[in-house]
Each structure stands twice: as structure tokens, then as C-alpha cells.
Design a protein around this motif. Structure first.
Motif, PDB file in Angstrom:
ATOM      1  N   LEU A 152     -52.613 -29.302 -34.749  1.00 45.56           N
ATOM      2  CA  LEU A 152     -53.794 -29.119 -33.903  1.00 45.56           C
ATOM      3  C   LEU A 152     -54.948 -29.526 -34.644  1.00 45.56           C
ATOM      4  CD1 LEU A 152     -52.875 -25.615 -32.742  1.00 45.56           C
ATOM      5  CD2 LEU A 152     -53.303 -27.407 -31.161  1.00 45.56           C
ATOM      6  N   LEU A 153     -55.333 -29.351 -35.844  1.00 44.35           N
ATOM      7  CA  LEU A 153     -56.195 -29.723 -36.653  1.00 44.35           C
ATOM      8  C   LEU A 153     -56.439 -31.372 -36.658  1.00 44.35           C
ATOM      9  CD1 LEU A 153     -55.878 -28.072 -40.189  1.00 44.35           C
ATOM     10  CD2 LEU A 153     -57.727 -28.132 -38.486  1.00 44.35           C
ATOM     11  N   GLN A 154     -55.279 -32.174 -36.559  1.00 46.23           N
ATOM     12  CA  GLN A 154     -55.344 -33.590 -36.339  1.00 46.23           C
ATOM     13  C   GLN A 154     -55.669 -33.842 -34.670  1.00 46.23           C
ATOM     14  OE1 GLN A 154     -51.337 -35.307 -36.518  1.00 46.23           O
ATOM     15  NE2 GLN A 154     -52.018 -37.389 -35.099  1.00 46.23           N
ATOM     16  N   ALA A 155     -55.257 -33.107 -33.851  1.00 44.85           N
ATOM     17  CA  ALA A 155     -55.547 -33.400 -32.590  1.00 44.85           C
ATOM     18  C   ALA A 155     -57.030 -32.952 -32.120  1.00 44.85           C
ATOM     19  CB  ALA A 155     -54.723 -32.444 -31.770  1.00 44.85           C
ATOM     20  N   ILE A 156     -57.676 -32.155 -32.901  1.00 44.78           N
ATOM     21  CA  ILE A 156     -58.974 -31.818 -32.519  1.00 44.78           C
ATOM     22  C   ILE A 156     -59.816 -32.876 -33.124  1.00 44.78           C
ATOM     23  CG2 ILE A 156     -60.884 -30.204 -33.203  1.00 44.78           C
ATOM     24  CD1 ILE A 156     -58.603 -27.852 -33.036  1.00 44.78           C
ATOM     25  N   ALA A 157     -59.603 -33.363 -34.484  1.00 43.57           N
ATOM     26  CA  ALA A 157     -60.434 -34.508 -35.029  1.00 43.57           C
ATOM     27  C   ALA A 157     -60.306 -35.658 -34.307  1.00 43.57           C
ATOM     28  CB  ALA A 157     -59.715 -34.392 -36.488  1.00 43.57           C
ATOM     29  N   GLN A 158     -59.113 -36.085 -33.637  1.00 41.53           N
ATOM     30  CA  GLN A 158     -59.176 -37.213 -33.118  1.00 41.53           C
ATOM     31  C   GLN A 158     -59.327 -37.136 -31.573  1.00 41.53           C
ATOM     32  OE1 GLN A 158     -55.120 -38.888 -34.290  1.00 41.53           O
ATOM     33  NE2 GLN A 158     -55.993 -38.990 -36.592  1.00 41.53           N
ATOM     34  N   HIS A 159     -59.540 -35.974 -31.174  1.00 40.29           N
ATOM     35  CA  HIS A 159     -59.783 -35.921 -29.404  1.00 40.29           C
ATOM     36  C   HIS A 159     -58.393 -36.150 -29.075  1.00 40.29           C
ATOM     37  CE1 HIS A 159     -64.647 -35.594 -29.319  1.00 40.29           C
ATOM     38  NE2 HIS A 159     -64.090 -34.649 -30.211  1.00 40.29           N
ATOM     39  N   ASP A 180     -56.448 -30.003 -23.657  1.00 43.16           N
ATOM     40  CA  ASP A 180     -57.383 -30.623 -24.726  1.00 43.16           C
ATOM     41  C   ASP A 180     -58.022 -29.818 -25.866  1.00 43.16           C
ATOM     42  OD1 ASP A 180     -56.748 -32.558 -22.782  1.00 43.16           O
ATOM     43  OD2 ASP A 180     -58.889 -32.495 -21.675  1.00 43.16           O
ATOM     44  N   PRO A 181     -57.417 -29.830 -26.839  1.00 43.25           N
ATOM     45  CA  PRO A 181     -57.845 -28.856 -27.913  1.00 43.25           C
ATOM     46  C   PRO A 181     -59.171 -29.057 -28.564  1.00 43.25           C
ATOM     47  CG  PRO A 181     -56.511 -30.543 -29.056  1.00 43.25           C
ATOM     48  CD  PRO A 181     -56.407 -30.696 -27.444  1.00 43.25           C
ATOM     49  N   GLU A 213     -43.525 -25.037 -29.063  1.00 41.50           N
ATOM     50  CA  GLU A 213     -43.418 -26.429 -29.498  1.00 41.50           C
ATOM     51  C   GLU A 213     -44.656 -27.262 -29.137  1.00 41.50           C
ATOM     52  OE1 GLU A 213     -40.210 -28.337 -27.551  1.00 41.50           O
ATOM     53  OE2 GLU A 213     -38.715 -26.927 -27.827  1.00 41.50           O
ATOM     54  N   ILE A 214     -44.832 -28.145 -30.111  1.00 41.76           N
ATOM     55  CA  ILE A 214     -46.309 -29.011 -29.791  1.00 41.76           C
ATOM     56  C   ILE A 214     -45.999 -30.220 -30.028  1.00 41.76           C
ATOM     57  CG2 ILE A 214     -46.950 -28.455 -32.150  1.00 41.76           C
ATOM     58  CD1 ILE A 214     -49.683 -28.222 -30.879  1.00 41.76           C
ATOM     59  N   THR A 215     -46.722 -31.105 -29.022  1.00 40.01           N
ATOM     60  CA  THR A 215     -46.470 -32.445 -29.461  1.00 40.01           C
ATOM     61  C   THR A 215     -47.939 -33.153 -29.118  1.00 40.01           C
ATOM     62  OG1 THR A 215     -44.429 -32.750 -28.283  1.00 40.01           O
ATOM     63  CG2 THR A 215     -45.668 -34.552 -28.503  1.00 40.01           C
ATOM     64  N   VAL A 216     -48.400 -33.929 -30.124  1.00 30.61           N
ATOM     65  CA  VAL A 216     -49.709 -34.601 -30.087  1.00 30.61           C
ATOM     66  C   VAL A 216     -49.488 -35.980 -28.995  1.00 30.61           C
ATOM     67  CG1 VAL A 216     -51.739 -35.614 -31.214  1.00 30.61           C
ATOM     68  CG2 VAL A 216     -50.390 -33.573 -32.185  1.00 30.61           C
ATOM     69  N   PHE A 221     -59.157 -37.521 -25.125  1.00 32.32           N
ATOM     70  CA  PHE A 221     -60.068 -36.673 -23.962  1.00 32.32           C
ATOM     71  C   PHE A 221     -61.371 -36.786 -24.262  1.00 32.32           C
ATOM     72  CE2 PHE A 221     -58.549 -33.639 -26.939  1.00 32.32           C
ATOM     73  CZ  PHE A 221     -59.780 -32.718 -27.213  1.00 32.32           C
ATOM     74  N   GLU A 222     -62.370 -36.274 -23.625  1.00 35.72           N
ATOM     75  CA  GLU A 222     -63.744 -36.026 -23.893  1.00 35.72           C
ATOM     76  C   GLU A 222     -64.001 -34.273 -23.444  1.00 35.72           C
ATOM     77  OE1 GLU A 222     -66.141 -37.783 -25.270  1.00 35.72           O
ATOM     78  OE2 GLU A 222     -64.921 -39.378 -25.420  1.00 35.72           O
ATOM     79  N   PRO A 223     -64.533 -33.649 -24.515  1.00 37.48           N
ATOM     80  CA  PRO A 223     -64.789 -32.199 -24.045  1.00 37.48           C
ATOM     81  C   PRO A 223     -65.573 -31.999 -22.911  1.00 37.48           C
ATOM     82  CG  PRO A 223     -65.454 -32.845 -26.399  1.00 37.48           C
ATOM     83  CD  PRO A 223     -65.241 -34.220 -25.642  1.00 37.48           C
TER      84      PRO A 223
END
Length: 335
Positions: A152-159, A180-181, A213-216, A221-223
């Protein structure tokens, strides 16, 4: 917002590298410093001047070696020796990390150990004494997956959009969700990811402990337009968001309970506290989640009274009536 901290750490990195080079018998100069850190020679010279003038390090330039050296022994850099109080603070931080940092607790603990080992050349602190002098009794919390936290940290940082299987407590069902985290948030020692949910088509909170389960995904995405995390958090109460409407809430504590409320941090970002003539305390705030306020109020029993709004008074009254009925029935069964 984070430019200054980054610059600060870059400066520390340069100071530490120059010190290590000199201690190893090498003679760093402005050219080698500039090349190592991809900075100008002027900035490199300013770094040397700062170490010499501000930290009083015995730096001098050797024309023969074409670099800088110490004119007398330097055992450690000025900021690399921790006091007993500082070591104690790090130990407390490590224990708090173990209790509340969730998926990052082991990483934080490892970093703090490295800090003590790297920043203190000679430790004359009785660590056993410090450990025995403090303890942490954590609140009951849900376990979360370390890998999910990092993903999740990775996904948030990289959108990056994520796909997850999520267990919903209210329905008892696990469903696939595309999210979209936007933000990771800890409330009452529990971790949540706040994100735009494609199933419900709005921003929602998801407890990390319920992600199966989670998959990046490769999708970016854009906020959502106009989304502001501070406004989003402020409109709710705890992790209950409400229906979007804001309510002016007024509650009053009696003199007995007010003593405890005053010593605590504010219950909500908008909360204002007013002392009453009888020793009581009036708390006013603007929130969008009356159910959350009801839960907070109920824990103080008869020592608190809801003044406004009427909708919150009704919620508390119905809860109190249901509670009374429950215990009245239990008393009848006992007789």
C-alpha cells in the motif's frame, strides 16, 4: 512540505561521508565531494566550512595530499553521541513501534537499533536499567499483514491502483474491490487505507486487518478532484464518517469527569473547551458522524449530557433505553 527534511538528511550524509573518509586515511577534497554527491564545488566547500566553523572540527587542507584532514584526533562527530535520555527515548520509540506501528513495526525497530549502534561510539548507558524502568501496555489491536502494508505504501507513492479481496464485517462477506489508495491512517491503534472505491464509486476507509489479498496493478490514477485528506478526516469522528452533513455538537461534563477530560488531548480537531462555573466542562465541535460521537459519549455514563443537536440526544436516549431494557429483562429473569 518535506523539502527541508530532505536537505537536512543530505547534509548529514555529506558530513558523515567526509568524516569516514578522513578517518580511513583518505583526503577528501571539494572535487571528490562534489562528484560523490552530485553537487557544485561551491556547495562542497560550504559543507567543509560548516563542519569546521559550526562543529569546531580541526579541519585543515593538505597541499601535498590535495585534500582535507584532521589536525588532531576526532573520535566521533558532535551529533553522533547519544545521551542516556536520548537512548531511553529511542527504546520507548522501539516499544511503541512494536505495539502500534503495524506492518512497519519490525522495520522501525531495526532502524532504531541501527541508530543506537551507529550514533554512539562508546555507550556507557545501562540498557537493562532503562528497559526495566519503562513498559508499554498496548491497546487491543488487529494484526495486519506486513507485505500488505508495504504494498500500500508503494501504491500510494506511485499512484498505482490496487486489486484486493476485502472482508466486510457488517455483511460477513469477502468481496473483490478495485481501489485507488490515497492515504494510510492510524486511529486508536488501528490502521486503515483511505481510497476511492470503484465498487461504491466514492472515497471510503478500509481496515488493513480485513484485507485478505492485495495486488498492485500497473494502472495509475489521479486523486478525485478537490479531495483533501485533512478535510476528509476532520468531517468524521474517529473512523466513522457519517452522511456528509456537518453537525454542531455541544456536550457538557460534570465537575468530576471534567478533570479527566481536561488532561486528555482534544477529542476532535474542531473541539473547543469551555470551563463552567460549577467546575464542569462544555465541549463544542463540528463533526459529520453522530454515531461516532454517541459511542464516545456513552462511555462516560451519567457524567456527561448532550446539549445539541437533538438528533444526537435521540441517539443517546435510544441507546440508553435499550441498555435499560436489557438489564431490566435480565433482572426479571433472575427473580
Amino acid at each position: 512540505m518535506d523539502i527541508k527534511p530532505r536537505l537536512h538528511f543530505r547534509q548529514l550524509e555529506r558530513f558523515t561521508w567526509i568524516h569516514a573518509e578522513i578517518q580511513s586515511g583518505r583526503f577528501p577534497n571539494t572535487c571528490s565531494i562534489a562528484e560523490k554527491f552530485e553537487i557544485s564545488r561551491k556547495t562542497a566547500q560550504e559543507t567543509i566550512a560548516f563542519m569546521r566553523d559550526r562543529f569546531n572540527l580541526p579541519l585543515a587542507y593538505s597541499g601535498r595530499q590535495r585534500g582535507f584532514y584532521y589536525t588532531e584526533p576526532v573520535h566521533s562527530l558532535p551529533w553522533l553521541t547519544l545521551t542516556e535520555g536520548e537512548v531511553a527515548a529511542i527504546l520507548i520509540a522501539e516499544r511503541l513501534a512494536q505495539a502500534y506501528a503495524g506492518g512497519l513495526s519490525s522495520d522501525i525497530a531495526n532502524v532504531l537499533v541501527k541508530v543506537v549502534q551507529s550514533f554512539t561510539d562508546r555507550v556507557s548507558v545501562d540498557l537493562t536499567h532503562l528497559l526495566n524502568a519503562q513498559s508499554v501496555e498496548p491497546l487491543p489491536t488487529s494484526s495486519i499483514n506486513h507485505e500488505h502494508f508495504k504494498a500500500l505504501l508503494q501504491a500510494i507513492a506511485q499512484h498505482k491502483r490496487i486489486y484486493m479481496n476485502y472482508f466486510t464485517q457488517s455483511s460477513g462477506e469477502t468481496k473483490a474491490r478495485k481501489l485507488d489508495p490515497l492515504h494510510l491512517h492510524s486511529a486508536r491503534a488501528e490502521w486503515y487505507v483511505i481510497g476511492f472505491d470503484h465498487l461504491r464509486n466514492k472515497v471510503l476507509d478500509f481496515h488493513l486487518g480485513r484485507i485478505r489479498e492485495i495486488t498492485v496493478l500497473d494502472e495509475t490514477f489521479e486523486p478525485p478532484t478537490g479531495f483533501d485528506i485533512e478535510r476528509y478526516l476532520a468531517r468524521g469522528f474517529g473512523m466513522i464518517r457519517g452522511d456528509g452533513q456537518l453537525y454542531d455538537v455541544v456536550v457538557q461534563f460534570d465537575a468530576y469527569q471534567a478533570r479527566w477530560i481536561r488532561q486528555q488531548s482534544k477529542v476532535h480537531k474542531t473541539a473547543l473547551y469551555e470551563d463552567l462555573p460549577d467546575g464542569g466542562l462544555r465541549v463544542t465541535m463540528q463533526v459529520g458522524a453522530l454515531e461516532g460521537v454517541k459511542q464516545w459519549v456513552m462511555q462516560y455514563g451519567a457524567h456527561v449530557q448532550v446539549v445539541a443537536p437533538p438528533a444526537l440526544r435521540d441517539l443517546v436516549r435510544r441507546e440508553a433505553e435499550a441498555l435499560l431494557a436489557h438489564y431490566s429483562d435480565a433482572a426479571k429473569e433472575a427473580t
